[in-house]
Design an enzyme around this catalytic site. Structure first.
Site, PDB file in Angstrom:
ATOM      1  N   ASP A   1       0.793  -1.282  -0.211  1.00  0.00           N
ATOM      2  CA  ASP A   1       0.081  -0.108  -0.333  1.00  0.00           C
ATOM      3  C   ASP A   1       0.427   0.875   0.004  1.00  0.00           C
ATOM      4  OD1 ASP A   1      -2.950   0.356  -0.060  1.00  0.00           O
ATOM      5  OD2 ASP A   1      -2.280   1.074   2.355  1.00  0.00           O
TER       6      ASP A   1
ATOM      7  N   LYS B   1       2.604   1.951  -3.270  1.00  0.00           N
ATOM      8  CA  LYS B   1       1.219   2.134  -4.111  1.00  0.00           C
ATOM      9  C   LYS B   1       0.727   3.751  -4.293  1.00  0.00           C
ATOM     10  CE  LYS B   1      -3.506   1.350  -5.514  1.00  0.00           C
ATOM     11  NZ  LYS B   1      -4.912   0.285  -4.849  1.00  0.00           N
TER      12      LYS B   1
ATOM     13  N   ARG C   1       7.131 -10.902  -2.053  1.00  0.00           N
ATOM     14  CA  ARG C   1       7.392 -12.103  -2.729  1.00  0.00           C
ATOM     15  C   ARG C   1       6.494 -12.175  -3.206  1.00  0.00           C
ATOM     16  NH1 ARG C   1       4.539 -12.422   3.581  1.00  0.00           N
ATOM     17  NH2 ARG C   1       3.706 -10.378   2.664  1.00  0.00           N
TER      18      ARG C   1
ATOM     19  N   TYR D   1       5.971  14.168   8.164  1.00  0.00           N
ATOM     20  CA  TYR D   1       5.430  15.967   8.459  1.00  0.00           C
ATOM     21  C   TYR D   1       6.911  16.602   7.849  1.00  0.00           C
ATOM     22  CZ  TYR D   1       0.939  15.505   9.035  1.00  0.00           C
ATOM     23  OH  TYR D   1      -0.396  15.959   8.987  1.00  0.00           O
TER      24      TYR D   1
ATOM     25  N   LYS E   1       6.592  18.362   4.735  1.00  0.00           N
ATOM     26  CA  LYS E   1       6.051  19.002   4.123  1.00  0.00           C
ATOM     27  C   LYS E   1       6.460  20.227   4.392  1.00  0.00           C
ATOM     28  CE  LYS E   1       1.862  16.706   6.396  1.00  0.00           C
ATOM     29  NZ  LYS E   1       1.447  16.200   4.881  1.00  0.00           N
TER      30      LYS E   1
ATOM     31  N   ASP F   1       0.566   6.926  15.968  1.00  0.00           N
ATOM     32  CA  ASP F   1       0.615   7.005  14.642  1.00  0.00           C
ATOM     33  C   ASP F   1       0.361   8.421  14.411  1.00  0.00           C
ATOM     34  OD1 ASP F   1      -0.259   5.828  12.412  1.00  0.00           O
ATOM     35  OD2 ASP F   1      -2.266   7.477  12.671  1.00  0.00           O
TER      36      ASP F   1
ATOM     37  N   HIS G   1       4.833  12.613  14.143  1.00  0.00           N
ATOM     38  CA  HIS G   1       4.241  13.778  13.152  1.00  0.00           C
ATOM     39  C   HIS G   1       4.139  15.254  14.226  1.00  0.00           C
ATOM     40  CE1 HIS G   1       3.758  11.055  10.183  1.00  0.00           C
ATOM     41  NE2 HIS G   1       2.368  11.074  10.530  1.00  0.00           N
TER      42      HIS G   1
ATOM     43  N   LYS H   1      -8.654  11.508  14.344  1.00  0.00           N
ATOM     44  CA  LYS H   1      -9.819  10.879  13.385  1.00  0.00           C
ATOM     45  C   LYS H   1     -11.320  10.622  13.384  1.00  0.00           C
ATOM     46  CE  LYS H   1      -6.148   7.870  11.866  1.00  0.00           C
ATOM     47  NZ  LYS H   1      -5.968   8.224  10.212  1.00  0.00           N
TER      48      LYS H   1
ATOM     49  N   LYS I   1      -7.387  18.731   8.767  1.00  0.00           N
ATOM     50  CA  LYS I   1      -6.894  20.684   8.703  1.00  0.00           C
ATOM     51  C   LYS I   1      -5.186  19.822   9.747  1.00  0.00           C
ATOM     52  CE  LYS I   1      -9.640  24.169   9.167  1.00  0.00           C
ATOM     53  NZ  LYS I   1      -9.916  25.168  10.150  1.00  0.00           N
TER      54      LYS I   1
HETATM   55  C1  BG6 Z   1       0.215   8.918   8.749  1.00  0.00           C
HETATM   56  C2  BG6 Z   1      -0.491   8.691   9.297  1.00  0.00           C
HETATM   57  O1  BG6 Z   1       1.124   9.023   9.127  1.00  0.00           O
HETATM   58  O2  BG6 Z   1       0.060   9.996   8.260  1.00  0.00           O
HETATM   59  C3  BG6 Z   1      -2.211   8.182   8.714  1.00  0.00           C
HETATM   60  O3  BG6 Z   1      -0.456   6.283   9.371  1.00  0.00           O
HETATM   61  C4  BG6 Z   1      -2.717   9.617   9.017  1.00  0.00           C
HETATM   62  O4  BG6 Z   1      -3.449   8.022  10.098  1.00  0.00           O
HETATM   63  C5  BG6 Z   1      -1.404   9.880   7.925  1.00  0.00           C
HETATM   64  O5  BG6 Z   1      -3.692   9.446   7.582  1.00  0.00           O
HETATM   65  C6  BG6 Z   1      -1.437  11.865   7.232  1.00  0.00           C
HETATM   66  O6  BG6 Z   1      -0.939  11.899   7.068  1.00  0.00           O
HETATM   67  P1  BG6 Z   1      -1.466  13.518   6.059  1.00  0.00           P
HETATM   68  O7  BG6 Z   1       0.050  13.990   5.082  1.00  0.00           O
HETATM   69  O8  BG6 Z   1      -2.767  13.200   4.908  1.00  0.00           O
HETATM   70  O9  BG6 Z   1      -1.368  14.825   6.997  1.00  0.00           O
END
Ligand code: BG6
Length: 489
Positions: free
Chosen positions: A16, A19, A47, A194, A197, A250, A255, A341, A347
């Protein structure tokens, strides 16, 4: 400026991350001319037993167009670009613990190097681990034993890894030691996207190249700082992964904490990556233990409908917590970190709220305070909330804004996607925007006590409605921390 053959090896080529992020970023670097056709080859390793063309066909179907690139060539020109890019890609299949697989990979890379390198000879090998961290140690061992650069004529081997780097201090340190036994720190690139960015990279310029901010950026003038991440969608198919980690691991521990470091750090001696990272580590080491009463956790209703999430899960999908930095600049200023989430908007922003003006002759304080907002996404912007005279005959005041919105001010300028910059940095060998081992350790030291207690069920995640602001208790915590909502605006 380095010459020689560059091989980018994407391990986990059918996954993922490859991708969504790795291949699109590589494509955009290629399209912009950063990967020169004659010197670069991309190898996919995974694999699944498929041919080069089958991998290329899969990649052709990926969504290469990042939103900020929407005004770039589309249609035929883009299709041709994609086809040329795909010609750079080869595929090798093998298990992640199979010496023969990594030997085959080495042979494929060497073949490419020999064919391109007859005059130059050096070999640069970038291994991008788009894989779950559980296999990092074994994959690193395989790379070390079978696939590193062995050219006498120079070059390098570098390893790119993604979070999660462990689940707590002990597991992160173990992972670091395992990889550290195989590769030197300057070879290891720990991605926190992050740091790629645009407005995160702007933070040091903003703080240290503007006279405005220098004297104001401290406890004498700033009341509180918020660093906020919101998403307006839930865990969507990632429930299984997410439930094991939760929002603190996460988003906040990596971040938001990285952003906090750049907001709070002292001026580095120079722009050398080590000087910058030294200052970030000092910030992390100055963070006081997190207090129970300064943590609010939440979980959105419906989160447990995901079949991969256990019915009894208490994993937070929302958290607001206060970090306090014990040093001369920041003593007493709460850093409010908030991430969630399934909230009401998508934002990410930094809000620096200044203290009230002493001796308020306009009686305008209730309208709001000066606030400097840096919106990382979407629509990059910075604005300052300030009080002005309300236009008209009357002598009254109103809250207004000085606004620097990137889409208006920098029309037509393409803001690169975080992964493009970061991959380019790994090729250049610039580690400034990557997390150093001691930084990672200090980050885990801050959150591990609270995470262990959450895992033991000692904190309850409060329910909240999807599409809401999160649990009301979080707003109360914000108020207790001193944040004042702006009114009349
Ligand atoms: C990832 C998290 O590191 O960052 C995800 O695992 C999250 O849960 C994503 O959705 C958010 O990234 P961005 O760049 O869309 O703010």
């Amino acid at each position: 400026t380095e010459t020689g053959c560059l091989s980018i090896i994407v391990l986990g080529a059918s996954g993922d991350l490859a991708k969504k992020k790795t291949f699109p970023a590589l494509f955009n670097l290629y399209r912009q001319g950063f990967l020169q056709l004659n010197e670069v080859h991309i190898f996919g390793y995974a694999r699944t037993k498929i041919s080069d063309d089958e991998l290329r066909d899969r990649i052709r179907g990926y969504d290469f167009v990042h939103p900020t690139h929407k005004y770039l060539p589309q249609g035929k020109e883009n299709t041709e670009n994609v086809s040329n890019f795909l010609q750079l890609i080869k595929y090798v299949s093998g298990a992640y613990d199979a010496p023969e697989g990594f030997q085959a990979l080495d042979n494929a890379i060497s073949e490419h190097e020999i064919s391109k390198n007859s005059t130059k000879g050096s070999s640069r090998r970038l291994f991008y681990l788009a894989l779950p961290p559980s296999v990092y140690p074994q994959v690193c061992k395989m790379i070390k034993n079978h696939s590193t650069n062995k050219s006498d004529l120079g070059g390098w081997t570098r390893i790119v890894v993604e979070k999660p780097f462990g689940k707590d201090l002990a597991s992160a340190e173990e992972l670091s030691s395992q990889i550290g036994e195989l590769f030197e720190e300057p070879q290891i690139y720990r991605i926190d996207h992050y740091l790629g960015k645009e407005l995160v990279q702007n933070l040091l310029v903003l703080r240290f190249a503007n006279r405005f901010f220098l004297p104001l950026w401290n406890r004498d003038n700033i009341d509180n700082i918020q660093i906020v991440f919101r998403e307006d969608f839930g865990t969507e198919g990632r429930g299984g992964y997410f439930d094991e980690y939760g929002i603190i691991r996460d988003i906040i521990q990596n971040h938001l904490l990285q952003v906090l470091c750049l907001v709070a750090m002292e001026k580095p001696v120079s722009l050398k990556p080590e000087h910058i990272r030294d200052e970030k580590v000092k910030v992390l080491q100055s963070v006081a233990p997190i207090l129970d009463e300064e943590v609010v956790l939440g979980q959105y209703d419906g989160y447990k409908d995901d079949p991969t999430v256990p019915d009894i899960s208490n994993t937070p999908t929302f958290a607001t917590m206060i970090l306090r930095i014990h040093n001369e600049r920041w003593e007493g200023v709460p850093f409010i970190l908030k991430a969630g989430k399934a909230l009401n908007s998508r934002k990410a922003e930094i809000r620096v709220q200044f203290k009230d003006v002493p001796g308020d002759i306009f009686k305008c304080q209730k309208q709001g305070r000066n606030e400097f907002v840096i919106r990382l996404q979407p629509s990059e912007a910075m604005y300052m909330k300030l009080t002005v005279k309300k236009p008209g005959l009357e002598m009254s005041t109103v809250q207004s804004e000085l606004d620097l919105s990137y889409t208006q001010r920098y029309q037509g300028v393409v803001i690169p996607e975080a992964y493009e910059r970061l991959i380019l940095d790994t090729i250049k060998g610039d580690q400034q925007h990557f997390v150093r081992r001691d930084e990672l350790k200090a980050a885990w030291e801050i959150f591990t006590p609270v995470l262990h207690r959450i895992d033991k069920g000692e904190f309850k995640s409060l329910p909240y409605k999807p599409g809401s602001r999160g649990p009301a208790e979080a707003d109360k915590l914000l108020e207790r921390a001193g944040y004042v909502q702006t009114h009349g605006y």
